[in-house]
Design a protein around this motif. Structure first.
Motif, PDB file in Angstrom:
ATOM      1  N   TYR A 356       0.941  -1.155   0.006  1.00 55.92           N
ATOM      2  CA  TYR A 356      -0.159  -0.156   0.051  1.00 55.92           C
ATOM      3  C   TYR A 356       0.989   1.354  -0.185  1.00 55.92           C
ATOM      4  N   MET A 357       0.296   2.331  -0.390  1.00 60.34           N
ATOM      5  CA  MET A 357       0.986   3.747  -0.517  1.00 60.34           C
ATOM      6  C   MET A 357       0.372   4.776   0.570  1.00 60.34           C
ATOM      7  N   LEU A 358       0.957   5.516   1.221  1.00 61.42           N
ATOM      8  CA  LEU A 358       0.257   6.622   1.952  1.00 61.42           C
ATOM      9  C   LEU A 358       1.049   7.910   1.601  1.00 61.42           C
ATOM     10  N   GLU A 359       0.338   9.174   1.726  1.00 61.29           N
ATOM     11  CA  GLU A 359       1.134  10.228   1.506  1.00 61.29           C
ATOM     12  C   GLU A 359       1.489  10.715   2.780  1.00 61.29           C
ATOM     13  N   LEU A 360       2.530  11.139   3.241  1.00 60.32           N
ATOM     14  CA  LEU A 360       2.985  11.872   4.348  1.00 60.32           C
ATOM     15  C   LEU A 360       2.987  13.202   4.616  1.00 60.32           C
ATOM     16  N   ASP A 361       2.740  13.565   5.844  1.00 66.60           N
ATOM     17  CA  ASP A 361       3.120  15.206   5.873  1.00 66.60           C
ATOM     18  C   ASP A 361       4.697  15.540   6.400  1.00 66.60           C
ATOM     19  N   ARG A 362       5.129  16.197   5.343  1.00 67.09           N
ATOM     20  CA  ARG A 362       6.659  16.318   5.703  1.00 67.09           C
ATOM     21  C   ARG A 362       6.830  17.026   6.964  1.00 67.09           C
ATOM     22  N   LYS A 363       6.061  17.812   7.590  1.00 68.09           N
ATOM     23  CA  LYS A 363       6.321  18.659   8.740  1.00 68.09           C
ATOM     24  C   LYS A 363       6.117  17.647  10.134  1.00 68.09           C
ATOM     25  N   THR A 364       5.677  16.702   9.765  1.00 67.93           N
ATOM     26  CA  THR A 364       5.328  15.581  11.281  1.00 67.93           C
ATOM     27  C   THR A 364       5.946  14.330  10.859  1.00 67.93           C
ATOM     28  N   GLY A 365       5.980  13.921   9.514  1.00 67.23           N
ATOM     29  CA  GLY A 365       6.405  12.573   9.270  1.00 67.23           C
ATOM     30  C   GLY A 365       5.309  11.571   9.499  1.00 67.23           C
ATOM     31  N   LEU A 366       3.826  12.069   9.710  1.00 66.53           N
ATOM     32  CA  LEU A 366       2.823  11.177   9.814  1.00 66.53           C
ATOM     33  C   LEU A 366       1.890  11.629   8.688  1.00 66.53           C
ATOM     34  N   ILE A 367       0.886  10.601   8.671  1.00 63.57           N
ATOM     35  CA  ILE A 367      -0.084  10.508   7.527  1.00 63.57           C
ATOM     36  C   ILE A 367      -0.521  11.958   7.429  1.00 63.57           C
ATOM     37  N   LYS A 368      -0.485  12.205   6.091  1.00 64.80           N
ATOM     38  CA  LYS A 368      -1.118  13.676   5.746  1.00 64.80           C
ATOM     39  C   LYS A 368      -2.443  13.727   5.517  1.00 64.80           C
ATOM     40  N   GLU A 369      -3.413  14.626   6.250  1.00 63.11           N
ATOM     41  CA  GLU A 369      -4.637  14.723   6.301  1.00 63.11           C
ATOM     42  C   GLU A 369      -5.360  15.183   4.876  1.00 63.11           C
ATOM     43  N   GLY A 370      -6.370  14.691   4.439  1.00 70.49           N
ATOM     44  CA  GLY A 370      -7.131  15.195   3.281  1.00 70.49           C
ATOM     45  C   GLY A 370      -6.567  14.803   1.967  1.00 70.49           C
ATOM     46  N   SER A 371      -5.355  13.674   2.105  1.00 71.10           N
ATOM     47  CA  SER A 371      -4.832  13.198   0.670  1.00 71.10           C
ATOM     48  C   SER A 371      -5.921  12.438   0.141  1.00 71.10           C
ATOM     49  N   SER A 372      -6.021  12.518  -1.373  1.00 70.49           N
ATOM     50  CA  SER A 372      -6.710  11.544  -1.843  1.00 70.49           C
ATOM     51  C   SER A 372      -6.090   9.954  -2.092  1.00 70.49           C
ATOM     52  N   ILE A 373      -4.825  10.145  -2.010  1.00 69.09           N
ATOM     53  CA  ILE A 373      -3.993   8.859  -1.947  1.00 69.09           C
ATOM     54  C   ILE A 373      -4.355   7.923  -0.493  1.00 69.09           C
ATOM     55  N   ASN A 374      -4.551   8.664   0.345  1.00 68.77           N
ATOM     56  CA  ASN A 374      -4.681   8.122   1.844  1.00 68.77           C
ATOM     57  C   ASN A 374      -6.225   7.694   1.794  1.00 68.77           C
ATOM     58  N   ALA A 375      -7.056   8.536   1.414  1.00 69.77           N
ATOM     59  CA  ALA A 375      -8.640   8.186   1.260  1.00 69.77           C
ATOM     60  C   ALA A 375      -9.044   7.042   0.466  1.00 69.77           C
ATOM     61  N   SER A 376      -8.424   6.411  -0.326  1.00 68.84           N
ATOM     62  CA  SER A 376      -8.860   5.465  -1.392  1.00 68.84           C
ATOM     63  C   SER A 376      -8.433   4.056  -0.807  1.00 68.84           C
ATOM     64  N   GLY A 377      -9.222   3.043  -1.280  1.00 66.45           N
ATOM     65  CA  GLY A 377      -8.987   1.675  -0.641  1.00 66.45           C
ATOM     66  C   GLY A 377      -9.249   1.179   0.355  1.00 66.45           C
ATOM     67  N   ASP A 378      -8.522   0.184   1.201  1.00 67.65           N
ATOM     68  CA  ASP A 378      -9.239  -0.347   2.320  1.00 67.65           C
ATOM     69  C   ASP A 378      -9.156   0.398   3.437  1.00 67.65           C
ATOM     70  N   THR A 379      -9.593  -0.023   4.609  1.00 70.92           N
ATOM     71  CA  THR A 379      -9.624   0.759   5.865  1.00 70.92           C
ATOM     72  C   THR A 379      -8.549  -0.038   6.837  1.00 70.92           C
ATOM     73  N   ILE A 380      -8.076   0.259   7.804  1.00 71.17           N
ATOM     74  CA  ILE A 380      -7.181  -0.508   8.637  1.00 71.17           C
ATOM     75  C   ILE A 380      -7.170   0.194  10.174  1.00 71.17           C
ATOM     76  N   GLY A 381      -6.808  -0.740  11.066  1.00 67.28           N
ATOM     77  CA  GLY A 381      -6.726  -0.262  12.496  1.00 67.28           C
ATOM     78  C   GLY A 381      -8.019  -0.166  12.993  1.00 67.28           C
ATOM     79  N   THR A 382      -8.969  -1.192  12.993  1.00 62.19           N
ATOM     80  CA  THR A 382     -10.277  -1.363  13.397  1.00 62.19           C
ATOM     81  C   THR A 382     -10.435  -1.886  14.648  1.00 62.19           C
ATOM     82  N   LEU A 383      -9.512  -2.386  15.452  1.00 57.84           N
ATOM     83  CA  LEU A 383      -9.760  -3.255  16.673  1.00 57.84           C
ATOM     84  C   LEU A 383      -8.681  -2.477  17.691  1.00 57.84           C
ATOM     85  N   HIS A 384      -9.072  -2.888  19.004  1.00 61.16           N
ATOM     86  CA  HIS A 384      -8.401  -2.468  20.329  1.00 61.16           C
ATOM     87  C   HIS A 384      -8.424  -0.926  20.583  1.00 61.16           C
TER      88      HIS A 384
END
Length: 746
Positions: A356-384
């Protein structure tokens, strides 16, 4: 009186020495190793104490009436020249039937050989190491006197990533299990240490101290770890895995993954950061950047959890899994956009896996909010207690593999790069199973988010078909079967289980691929693997992974090709001419499009011989199947590459001089790409005698008419006891010319 006795004794000793020397040089009969060879079984070395057959050292199931070749290769230099005195096969003297140091015979059960040689003076026609078109050895910086690759620190490196730090002037190679080494030249590595506080010893699999980073500790507790899981557990797999480093401005981001347990996809990717990577490596000073993403996989039953109030609790859960495994991050940054590819190495009937591919925020190194790359496809992290969030864009799917029951665990270990000279993004991937048959493939796209397509244009996420045939294969396990550490010590040499690629472009514009690989067998009397020095012992395929650094070339269509030898600091060498290309080659072909019913089919690719003349190219398959002479596959120079046709496939090949780690000498090699998307490698064979290299000659000879055979027979008789490769090649060219004349008359 005493002086006379002493003088007499001195003279007697001297005369004995002269007599012994003359006997040893001209009279003594010596037993010397020979070779057995067949197209079905490759090369076997035997001498007077070894046999091939049911009771022999080498046990081979020969095909009925299979023709094998006894190749007689005594040492022949200006100081040591041996003439064949006698050849016995199964007790029968066949010396008179030997031609050009070869004897051919059908074998159905076993073969016992005794070859005797007489040491004497070389005839005037014998030239040391005479080879047609032999090229000069390359200009290289010979790394050190170790027959393996890199310094000791380069052993036991798994999932490597290489990063150049301009501030310190070092290349840093980070690996799984908290291991890091450094180098000034990508050849000699030193400074082996850890990059985190624990495990304290980079050579152990001690469990990481989760408490050193708050985000890691929270993930561990949230996912049901107790105090035991926070320290050590022999069944766990929680050392830092598959790290990657990227610099954004003045900040260095180090990404790594953790998995709760081997064989499960309860995993997470974290990032830590620093402004001084050299100091952070030496003093273990990193700032926690947080968890990038996690995946959840759990089995039905009772598990320990943390409730919303932070209290430990137990819950009975049904089996539920995310489709992706949050492991093996690889981050690409172009000065503006920042992408991470991750995932793989997990699959079952209910878990698809994939990259899989995610777009990251260069200021934080974490996932970039609002990116179309991040919003597509499957979901993850649904437990615990984790809310569902996107997994990103699927860029490469594992698919289902015939005859591989219950698993689609076949793809992962990816790296993403962009080459501005070609205009493509490249997704390098690992296929296969660790310690078994890792191989590296690549797909490309004009868009960072894909779709990524292979050489044939098929999408890496396209459903249906045999997914294992997709992706252009750069390298897999291989043996150059005719490589040796001397004139006779032929062994299986090469690399096994090559995977986990990491691509780097250096300041002079050259591209390199770092990967992990393993040895097959011994290449010399001294082999180092891990911390073990083995004396005359075979090194098995599951030896410790080591750093495998190779240069990448880009062909004229924008596809990468790998060099066949490990990089050892080669400098630019003289121009390679067509004459340099003529001769005998060991050739490997990596073909991902072959009809493979089982993933184990690509565990190892074995080299075959290729005879290259000015007007014909003869492959081992041509000889084995007695095909018609192929004169359409002749070598043609076009720009900085050559074109040649082998077994019906046209290849573009790029020759280079390189240091041959298997032969411990300079060699002429080539790498290239076939019209069918297969990779081809070649290494030029060098021998002081014709020996094993005359099969192409006999293949041509058998096609001649009686008049031509009579002409060639006279010339063969003159050189039969001392056939140089140059003379055999000259005879072969003569035969090719006569065959062309025959064809014209017909």
């Amino acid at each position: 009186m005493k002086s006379k006795i002493f003088a007499f004794f001195t003279v007697a000793v001297a005369l004995c020495g002269v007599v012994f020397s003359l006997y040893n040089k001209y009279i003594r009969v010596t037993e010397y190793p020979v070779f057995l060879e067949s197209f079905g079984h490759g090369i076997l070395t035997v001498d007077s104490t070894e046999t091939v057959g049911e009771d022999g050292k080498y046990k081979v199931n020969w095909a009925k009436d299979e023709i094998i070749t006894v190749n007689i290769n005594p040492e022949r230099t200006s100081d040591a020249y041996y003439k064949l005195e006698k050849l016995e096969v199964n007790g029968v003297d066949v010396t008179d039937e030997v031609s050009m140091l070869q004897y051919r015979t059908p074998v159905t059960e076993k073969l016992t050989i005794l070859a005797s040689f007489k040491k004497g003076k070389a005839p005037s026609s014998a030239k040391e190491n005479e080879v047609s078109g032999k090229a000069k050895e390359p200009e290289i910086s010979k790394y050190y006197d170790n027959p393996y690759v890199g310094a000791y620190a380069a052993y036991d490196i798994e999932d490597p990533t290489v990063f150049y730090d301009e501030e310190s002037g070092y290349y840093y190679c980070f690996g799984s299990d908290n291991t890091v080494i450094k180098s000034k030249d990508l050849v000699n590595w030193s400074g082996r240490t850890t990059y985190f506080k624990t495990p304290e010893n980079a050579n152990t699999n001690a469990i990481m101290d989760f408490t050193q980073f708050a985000s890691v500790k929270k993930w561990a507790e949230t996912h049901g770890y107790d105090d035991v899981y926070l320290s050590s557990d022999s069944n766990s797999d929680r050392t830092p895995l598959a790290p990657d480093v990227v610099k954004v401005g003045s900040v260095y981001y180090l990404y790594f993954s953790l998995s709760k347990q081997t064989g499960a996809n309860e995993s997470a990717i974290f990032v830590v950061k620093t402004n001084d990577i050299a100091r952070s490596v030496s003093e273990k000073l990193w700032v926690d950047g947080g968890m990038v993403i996690c995946s959840c996989g759990r089995h039905a039953g009772t598990q320990k959890l943390i409730d919303e109030n932070g209290n430990k609790t137990e819950a009975t859960l049904n089996a539920q899994y995310d489709k992706v495994n949050a492991v093996h991050p690889s981050v690409y940054y172009d000065g503006n956009s920042m992408y991470m590819v991750y995932g793989g190495y997990f699959g079952s009937e209910s878990i698809d896996g994939g990259i899989y591919m995610l777009e990251l925020d260069r200021k934080t190194g974490l996932i970039k909010e609002g990116s179309s790359i991040n919003a597509s496809g499957d979901t993850i992290g649904t437990l615990h207690g984790n809310s569902a969030r996107p997994a990103g864009t699927l860029v490469a799917a594992p698919g289902k593999i015939p005859a591989l029951s219950g698993s689609s665990n076949l793809i992962g270990g990816a790296d993403l790069v962009y080459n501005k000279d070609t205009g493509y993004y490249y997704l390098f991937m690992t296929y296969g199973v660790d310690d078994t048959n890792y191989n590296i493939r690549v797909a490309r796209s004009t868009n960072a988010a894909g779709p990524y397509t292979d050489f044939s244009g098929e999408s890496m996420v396209q459903s249906g078909g045999n997914q294992y045939n997709r992706g252009y294969m750069l390298i897999g396990g291989y043996n150059f079967t005719s490589s040796s550490k001397g004139s006779v010590a032929y062994t299986d040499t090469g690399r096994a289980s090559v995977g986990s690629p990491a691509i780097i472009k250096v300041s002079n514009g050259a591209w390199f691929m770092a990967a992990q690989s393993q040895l097959y067998y011994k290449v010399d009397s001294r082999i180092v693997t891990g911390s073990v020095i083995a004396e005359q012992e075979d090194i098995v395929v599951n030896s410790e992974p080591c750093l495998d650094m190779r240069e990448i070339l880009w062909d004229d269509t924008g596809w990468p090709v790998l060099m066949p030898e490990i990089f050892t600091g080669e400098r630019a060498s003289k121009k390679i001419s067509s004459k340099d290309m003529y001769g005998i080659w060991d050739v490997l072909v990596f073909d991902s499009s072959a009809d493979k019913k089982d993933y184990r089919a690509v565990a190892r690719t074995v080299s075959e011989r290729l005879s290259v003349y000015s007007s014909a190219i003869i492959s081992a398959r041509d000889i084995a199947e007695n095909r018609e002479l192929n004169t359409s596959g002749v070598l043609k120079k076009e720009g900085d590459y050559y074109k040649m046709t082998v077994d019906g496939v046209e290849y573009k090949i790029y020759p280079r001089f390189m240091w041959d780690w298997e032969l411990d000498k300079g060699s002429l090699v080539f790498t290239g790409l076939g019209a069918n998307g297969s990779t081809i490698w070649g290494k030029k064979s060098v021998s002081s005698t014709a020996g094993m290299y005359t099969d192409a000659f006999y293949y041509l000879y058998d096609k001649c008419d009686d008049a031509t055979k009579a002409e060639i027979d006279k010339k063969v008789k003159k050189i039969s006891s001392n056939p140089t490769q140059d003379y055999v090649d000259t005879l072969s060219k003569t035969i090719i010319k006569r065959l062309a004349e025959q064809a014209a008359q017909e």
